[in-house]
Design a protein around this motif. Structure first.
Motif, PDB file in Angstrom:
ATOM      1  N   UNK A  54      -1.241   9.052  -6.041  1.00 53.44           N
ATOM      2  CA  UNK A  54      -2.545   9.578  -6.447  1.00 53.44           C
ATOM      3  C   UNK A  54      -3.523   8.418  -6.633  1.00 53.44           C
ATOM      4  N   UNK A  55      -4.722   8.602  -6.117  1.00 54.32           N
ATOM      5  CA  UNK A  55      -5.811   7.652  -6.339  1.00 54.32           C
ATOM      6  C   UNK A  55      -6.938   8.415  -7.009  1.00 54.32           C
ATOM      7  N   UNK A  56      -7.404   7.873  -8.132  1.00 55.59           N
ATOM      8  CA  UNK A  56      -8.441   8.545  -8.898  1.00 55.59           C
ATOM      9  C   UNK A  56      -9.588   7.574  -9.177  1.00 55.59           C
ATOM     10  N   UNK A  57     -10.802   8.009  -8.903  1.00 61.87           N
ATOM     11  CA  UNK A  57     -11.980   7.187  -9.158  1.00 61.87           C
ATOM     12  C   UNK A  57     -12.240   7.093 -10.648  1.00 61.87           C
ATOM     13  N   UNK A  58     -12.566   5.891 -11.110  1.00 60.95           N
ATOM     14  CA  UNK A  58     -12.950   5.646 -12.500  1.00 60.95           C
ATOM     15  C   UNK A  58     -14.427   5.254 -12.581  1.00 60.95           C
ATOM     16  N   UNK A  59     -15.115   5.316 -11.436  1.00 59.30           N
ATOM     17  CA  UNK A  59     -16.529   4.952 -11.380  1.00 59.30           C
ATOM     18  C   UNK A  59     -16.724   3.468 -11.170  1.00 59.30           C
ATOM     19  N   UNK A  60     -17.888   3.100 -10.659  1.00 56.44           N
ATOM     20  CA  UNK A  60     -18.277   1.710 -10.458  1.00 56.44           C
ATOM     21  C   UNK A  60     -17.223   0.905  -9.686  1.00 56.44           C
ATOM     22  N   UNK A  61     -16.726   1.485  -8.592  1.00 59.28           N
ATOM     23  CA  UNK A  61     -15.746   0.839  -7.707  1.00 59.28           C
ATOM     24  C   UNK A  61     -14.406   0.539  -8.380  1.00 59.28           C
ATOM     25  N   UNK A  62     -14.108   1.252  -9.440  1.00 58.60           N
ATOM     26  CA  UNK A  62     -12.828   1.095 -10.138  1.00 58.60           C
ATOM     27  C   UNK A  62     -11.998   2.356  -9.922  1.00 58.60           C
ATOM     28  N   UNK A  63     -10.685   2.127  -9.751  1.00 59.76           N
ATOM     29  CA  UNK A  63      -9.781   3.228  -9.428  1.00 59.76           C
ATOM     30  C   UNK A  63      -8.488   3.082 -10.197  1.00 59.76           C
ATOM     31  N   UNK A  64      -7.818   4.182 -10.364  1.00 57.79           N
ATOM     32  CA  UNK A  64      -6.488   4.236 -10.932  1.00 57.79           C
ATOM     33  C   UNK A  64      -5.563   4.664  -9.799  1.00 57.79           C
ATOM     34  N   UNK A  65      -4.543   3.860  -9.513  1.00 51.97           N
ATOM     35  CA  UNK A  65      -3.615   4.165  -8.422  1.00 51.97           C
ATOM     36  C   UNK A  65      -2.231   4.394  -9.020  1.00 51.97           C
ATOM     37  N   UNK A  66      -1.797   5.640  -9.022  1.00 51.60           N
ATOM     38  CA  UNK A  66      -0.484   6.027  -9.538  1.00 51.60           C
ATOM     39  C   UNK A  66       0.494   6.064  -8.377  1.00 51.60           C
ATOM     40  N   UNK A  67       1.685   5.515  -8.605  1.00 51.68           N
ATOM     41  CA  UNK A  67       2.677   5.558  -7.541  1.00 51.68           C
ATOM     42  C   UNK A  67       4.045   5.152  -8.028  1.00 51.68           C
ATOM     43  N   UNK A  68       4.987   5.144  -7.097  1.00 52.65           N
ATOM     44  CA  UNK A  68       6.375   4.779  -7.383  1.00 52.65           C
ATOM     45  C   UNK A  68       6.612   3.321  -7.031  1.00 52.65           C
ATOM     46  N   UNK A  69       7.027   2.555  -8.044  1.00 55.14           N
ATOM     47  CA  UNK A  69       7.423   1.166  -7.858  1.00 55.14           C
ATOM     48  C   UNK A  69       8.939   1.123  -7.878  1.00 55.14           C
ATOM     49  N   UNK A  70       9.536   0.549  -6.839  1.00 54.13           N
ATOM     50  CA  UNK A  70      10.985   0.400  -6.781  1.00 54.13           C
ATOM     51  C   UNK A  70      11.311  -1.080  -6.825  1.00 54.13           C
ATOM     52  N   UNK A  71      12.120  -1.430  -7.814  1.00 60.83           N
ATOM     53  CA  UNK A  71      12.500  -2.816  -8.060  1.00 60.83           C
ATOM     54  C   UNK A  71      13.921  -2.829  -8.578  1.00 60.83           C
ATOM     55  N   UNK A  72      14.755  -3.652  -7.987  1.00 64.14           N
ATOM     56  CA  UNK A  72      16.136  -3.800  -8.453  1.00 64.14           C
ATOM     57  C   UNK A  72      16.887  -2.467  -8.417  1.00 64.14           C
ATOM     58  N   UNK A  73      16.548  -1.623  -7.416  1.00 67.94           N
ATOM     59  CA  UNK A  73      17.219  -0.341  -7.240  1.00 67.94           C
ATOM     60  C   UNK A  73      16.751   0.763  -8.162  1.00 67.94           C
ATOM     61  N   UNK A  74      15.725   0.503  -8.965  1.00 64.17           N
ATOM     62  CA  UNK A  74      15.205   1.481  -9.920  1.00 64.17           C
ATOM     63  C   UNK A  74      13.779   1.837  -9.512  1.00 64.17           C
ATOM     64  N   UNK A  75      13.481   3.138  -9.499  1.00 66.82           N
ATOM     65  CA  UNK A  75      12.130   3.608  -9.174  1.00 66.82           C
ATOM     66  C   UNK A  75      11.502   4.208 -10.418  1.00 66.82           C
ATOM     67  N   UNK A  76      10.291   3.737 -10.727  1.00 68.85           N
ATOM     68  CA  UNK A  76       9.527   4.235 -11.876  1.00 68.85           C
ATOM     69  C   UNK A  76       8.081   4.427 -11.448  1.00 68.85           C
ATOM     70  N   UNK A  77       7.425   5.401 -12.070  1.00 63.76           N
ATOM     71  CA  UNK A  77       5.997   5.575 -11.858  1.00 63.76           C
ATOM     72  C   UNK A  77       5.239   4.496 -12.615  1.00 63.76           C
TER      73      UNK A  77
END
Length: 177
Positions: free
Chosen positions: A87-110
């Motif tokens: 998900x990408x969400x605008x926060x205004x003034x060219x700022x955004x919040x990017x939610x996603x899955x990070x996988x590191x060391x075999x573990x995936x977390x939002x």
């Protein structure tokens, strides 16, 4: 429009507290990313990225070897750190919040990256002759959430390596026209 990373003008860096009073930083020297930037409908934008964990560089070969070992990244078993936005969400003034899955060391977390979009330069005004865009994204993760739990107690109290890791991505992307 789909974009690919110009790794020469991009970086993936991190910093973590060392012995509780200072910070040590480093980077991953080999990484890739593909992204879609929709300036009119940012919610349609997305990113997929990966970094090779064995390419970690903290400017100290002994420390880098320890970080590649099973105590930390275990690069032979887990060669990639990946991120895939949801998900990408605008926060205004060219700022955004990017939610996603990070996988590191075999573990995936939002995780959520706070991003600042620098804009684009058209190929007509670019000495490289292509269309480019810039973006900075920052997040902080707890390394223990990803199974990176090694530490050392200090005689004076406290621990050798902090739990919170700040990740910063500065990227320049090239349009796939």
């Amino acid at each position: 429009m789909v974009w690919t990373l110009d790794t020469t003008h991009s970086e993936v860096t991190f910093s973590v507290r060392h012995m509780m009073f200072s910070k040590v930083s480093g980077s991953f020297n080999r990484f890739r990313a593909t992204l879609e930037i929709d300036e009119i409908h940012p919610e349609k934008s997305w990113v997929e990225a990966e970094a090779e964990t064995a390419s970690i560089d903290t400017r100290d070969e002994k420390r880098d070897a320890h970080l590649r070992s099973p105590d930390f990244f275990d690069t032979e078993q887990y060669p990639l750190l990946t991120f895939k936005s949801k998900q990408v969400e605008s926060r205004g003034d060219r700022r955004y919040s990017i939610l996603g899955d990070l996988t590191l060391h075999g573990v995936t977390k939002e995780v959520t990256f706070d991003a600042e979009y620098g804009g684009q330069i058209p190929k007509e005004h670019n000495p490289f002759g292509d269309r480019r865009a810039g973006l900075t994204a920052v997040t902080t993760i707890n390394r223990k959430d990803f199974g990176l739990t090694w530490n050392l107690a200090l005689e004076t109290g406290g621990i050798m390596v902090g739990e919170d890791v700040r990740i910063e991505i500065n990227l320049e992307a090239v349009a796939e026209d």
